[in-house]
Design an enzyme around this catalytic site. Structure first.
Site, mmCIF file in Angstrom:
data_model
loop_
_atom_site.group_PDB
_atom_site.id
_atom_site.type_symbol
_atom_site.label_atom_id
_atom_site.label_comp_id
_atom_site.label_asym_id
_atom_site.label_seq_id
_atom_site.Cartn_x
_atom_site.Cartn_y
_atom_site.Cartn_z
ATOM 1 C CD GLU A 113 -5.897 72.066 90.028
ATOM 2 O OE1 GLU A 113 -6.497 72.017 88.948
ATOM 3 O OE2 GLU A 113 -4.969 71.309 90.330
ATOM 4 C CG HIS B 234 -4.840 67.992 88.652
ATOM 5 N ND1 HIS B 234 -4.340 69.260 88.723
ATOM 6 C CD2 HIS B 234 -3.956 67.302 87.876
ATOM 7 C CE1 HIS B 234 -3.208 69.334 88.042
ATOM 8 N NE2 HIS B 234 -2.952 68.149 87.518
ATOM 9 N N PRO C 271 1.726 74.445 78.510
ATOM 10 C CG PRO C 271 3.958 75.138 78.677
ATOM 11 C CD PRO C 271 2.944 74.616 77.703
ATOM 12 C CG ASP D 4 -8.038 66.232 85.159
ATOM 13 O OD1 ASP D 4 -8.819 65.620 85.920
ATOM 14 O OD2 ASP D 4 -6.792 66.133 85.227
ATOM 15 C CB SER E 195 -3.087 72.056 80.150
ATOM 16 O OG SER E 195 -1.719 72.346 80.205
ATOM 17 N NE ARG E 196 0.039 72.669 86.313
ATOM 18 C CZ ARG E 196 0.184 71.352 86.149
ATOM 19 N NH1 ARG E 196 -0.791 70.624 85.626
ATOM 20 N NH2 ARG E 196 1.295 70.759 86.518
ATOM 21 C CG ASP F 69 3.751 73.752 70.232
ATOM 22 O OD1 ASP F 69 4.762 74.458 70.369
ATOM 23 O OD2 ASP F 69 3.459 72.813 70.996
ATOM 24 C CE LYS G 82 7.434 65.666 78.049
ATOM 25 N NZ LYS G 82 8.052 66.916 77.591
HETATM 26 P P1 NAD Z 1 5.509 69.531 76.900
HETATM 27 O O1 NAD Z 1 6.495 70.518 77.468
HETATM 28 O O2 NAD Z 1 6.020 68.256 76.328
HETATM 29 O O3 NAD Z 1 4.618 70.242 75.782
HETATM 30 C C1 NAD Z 1 4.066 71.512 75.941
HETATM 31 C C2 NAD Z 1 3.937 72.098 74.537
HETATM 32 O O4 NAD Z 1 3.233 73.343 74.654
HETATM 33 C C3 NAD Z 1 5.295 72.407 73.874
HETATM 34 O O5 NAD Z 1 5.351 71.827 72.599
HETATM 35 C C4 NAD Z 1 5.333 73.932 73.819
HETATM 36 O O6 NAD Z 1 6.044 74.420 72.684
HETATM 37 C C5 NAD Z 1 3.843 74.240 73.730
HETATM 38 N N1 NAD Z 1 3.514 75.614 74.067
HETATM 39 C C6 NAD Z 1 4.153 76.472 74.911
HETATM 40 N N2 NAD Z 1 3.559 77.671 74.893
HETATM 41 C C7 NAD Z 1 2.513 77.573 74.022
HETATM 42 C C8 NAD Z 1 1.534 78.493 73.579
HETATM 43 N N3 NAD Z 1 1.507 79.751 73.996
HETATM 44 N N4 NAD Z 1 0.625 78.046 72.678
HETATM 45 C C9 NAD Z 1 0.654 76.776 72.218
HETATM 46 N N5 NAD Z 1 1.572 75.864 72.611
HETATM 47 C C10 NAD Z 1 2.483 76.273 73.504
HETATM 48 O O7 NAD Z 1 4.471 69.264 78.068
HETATM 49 P P2 NAD Z 1 3.490 68.011 78.239
HETATM 50 O O8 NAD Z 1 4.200 66.917 78.968
HETATM 51 O O9 NAD Z 1 2.850 67.722 76.942
HETATM 52 O O10 NAD Z 1 2.423 68.626 79.257
HETATM 53 C C11 NAD Z 1 1.608 69.722 78.901
HETATM 54 C C12 NAD Z 1 0.953 70.273 80.145
HETATM 55 O O11 NAD Z 1 0.020 69.313 80.648
HETATM 56 C C13 NAD Z 1 1.904 70.520 81.320
HETATM 57 O O12 NAD Z 1 2.511 71.800 81.226
HETATM 58 C C14 NAD Z 1 0.995 70.423 82.513
HETATM 59 O O13 NAD Z 1 0.522 71.717 82.828
HETATM 60 C C15 NAD Z 1 -0.162 69.574 82.028
HETATM 61 N N6 NAD Z 1 -0.284 68.283 82.727
HETATM 62 C C16 NAD Z 1 -1.455 67.983 83.321
HETATM 63 C C17 NAD Z 1 -1.596 66.766 83.975
HETATM 64 C C18 NAD Z 1 -2.914 66.358 84.628
HETATM 65 O O14 NAD Z 1 -2.933 65.399 85.389
HETATM 66 N N7 NAD Z 1 -4.023 67.024 84.345
HETATM 67 C C19 NAD Z 1 -0.522 65.879 84.038
HETATM 68 C C20 NAD Z 1 0.665 66.212 83.404
HETATM 69 C C21 NAD Z 1 0.784 67.432 82.742
#
Ligand code: NAD
Length: 335
Positions: free
Chosen positions: A263, A295, A206, A258, A233-234, A174, A154
């Site tokens: 953290e 974050h 993730p 971020d 992301s993380r 991906d 997303k």
């Molecule tokens: P999502 O589940 O919609 O998308 C994650 C994508 O990563 C998926 O398409 C998945 O197939 C892909 N993926 C999984 N393993 C992978 C790999 N080894 N290599 C490449 N791609 C891979 O998740 P999202 O809503 O897009 O969120 C992504 C991440 O962002 C979350 O997991 C979270 O850790 C992070 N996040 C951070 C904040 C922030 O405030 N900084 C807020 C929300 C989410």
């Protein structure tokens, strides 16, 4: 339904209380984060509501279950901080908010890119001191640059679209390519070509056992000289020590974070009057080409509204015994 809300800040309380007018749950807000020590605070609560740095390990989950808790409601998307196997073993249902601010997070990644590139944070301070010199502020056009995106779910999808708007070529990696991204011209490649060809790399996958320290020494070696690396992301997807080495060797030209792997001991609190114990983080702060936010990528009013409404909707589904789309499957069970 009694809900213990952990790691509460004033903004959480404001949005949760506002949204609760439609639900009338019994809410109690705790400033403490949830872990095996603070789990006793949840005794007698049907549900706990937790955030990214709460530690729901096997010990904590056993204590929650013993205290009568049945529901763990994550008010975030990532669930790397919950031992799902242990939760399943105790019959605890774990729900999350899978999408609350894909725009907010993607836009923040872009803010880090623009800030690092055009050095607006430095220019702001200079101008306040009536220093209008341009030395040190030289940037580059984003137009025609190649951006590599790790994870096109997303958030990654929105990020790709924004970068295409700047006129960038977008490469991605991906395991499940995104149809909308493919249709818009995103090119899926393997990890190595992604590292070798990208001027800017942005992480949107993730944190899983497979992605832990995905960006380590070898990956840094493969990157383009002077690459810009962005992680919203993380933290633990990046091996911070390896990245510091890359900054020192000048391989990494810009770093925007971020999130940070350690953290939990730093972020979301004002510790400006304390001694910084984390030497790795302290080293990161010394680089002129590193921009760190604590974050905050998710932190928009739209996201906080969505977090509160989805969390309550999740809990209401479980309370009524109806299917909840945001229930995490037990490990080994397909979603
Ligand atoms: P999502 O589940 O919609 O998308 C994650 C994508 O990563 C998926 O398409 C998945 O197939 C892909 N993926 C999984 N393993 C992978 C790999 N080894 N290599 C490449 N791609 C891979 O998740 P999202 O809503 O897009 O969120 C992504 C991440 O962002 C979350 O997991 C979270 O850790 C992070 N996040 C951070 C904040 C922030 O405030 N900084 C807020 C929300 C989410």
């Amino acid at each position: 339904m009694k809900i213990a809300v952990f790691a509460t800040k004033s903004y959480d309380r404001m949005f949760f209380e506002r949204e609760n007018q439609a639900y009338h749950f019994e809410l109690e807000f705790f400033q403490a984060g949830l872990d095996s020590v603070t789990a006793s605070l949840a005794i007698g609560f049907d549900a706990v509501c937790v955030f990214v740095n709460d530690e729901l390990d096997a010990d904590c989950l056993a204590k929650l279950a013993a205290g009568g808790t049945r529901i763990v409601a994550l008010r975030c998307a990532g669930f790397n901080n919950v031992d799902l196997q242990a939760a399943a073993g105790h019959g605890l249902s774990v729900v999350r908010v899978p999408a609350y601010s894909p725009y907010g997070v993607a836009e923040h990644a872009v803010a880090l890119i623009l800030g690092l590139n055009r050095k607006t944070h430095k220019a702001y301070n200079r101008v306040r001191e009536r220093n209008f010199a341009l030395e040190g502020l030289l940037g580059f056009n984003l137009h025609s640059k190649t951006v590599g995106v790790i994870g096109t779910g997303k958030i990654g999808e929105v990020f790709c679209r924004i970068m295409q708007g700047f006129g960038c070529r977008v490469l991605a990696m991906d395991p499940c390519p995104n149809k909308a991204c493919l249709a818009s011209g995103v090119e899926y490649v393997g990890f190595e070509p992604l590292l070798e060809k990208s001027d800017i790399l942005s992480i949107h996958c993730p944190l899983t056992p497979e992605t832990f320290h995905l960006i380590g020494g070898e990956a840094v070696e493969r990157m383009k000289q002077g690459v810009m690396l962005i992680n919203t992301s993380r933290g633990a997807i990046i091996d911070t020590v390896a990245v510091i080495k890359g900054l020192k060797s000048r391989k990494i030209g810009y770093l925007g974070l971020d999130v940070y792997e350690e953290e939990a001991d730093l972020f979301f609190e004002d510790i400006s009057d304390k001694i910084l114990e984390d030497d790795v983080f302290a080293r990161l702060l010394t680089f002129p080409n590193v921009l760190i936010t604590g974050h905050q990528a998710f932190f928009t009013s739209e996201a906080l509204e969505n977090i509160a409404s989805t969390t309550f909707a999740n809990i209401a589904c479980l309370e009524k015994g109806v299917a909840c789309p945001n229930l995490l499957p037990h490990p080994g069970q397909s979603s």
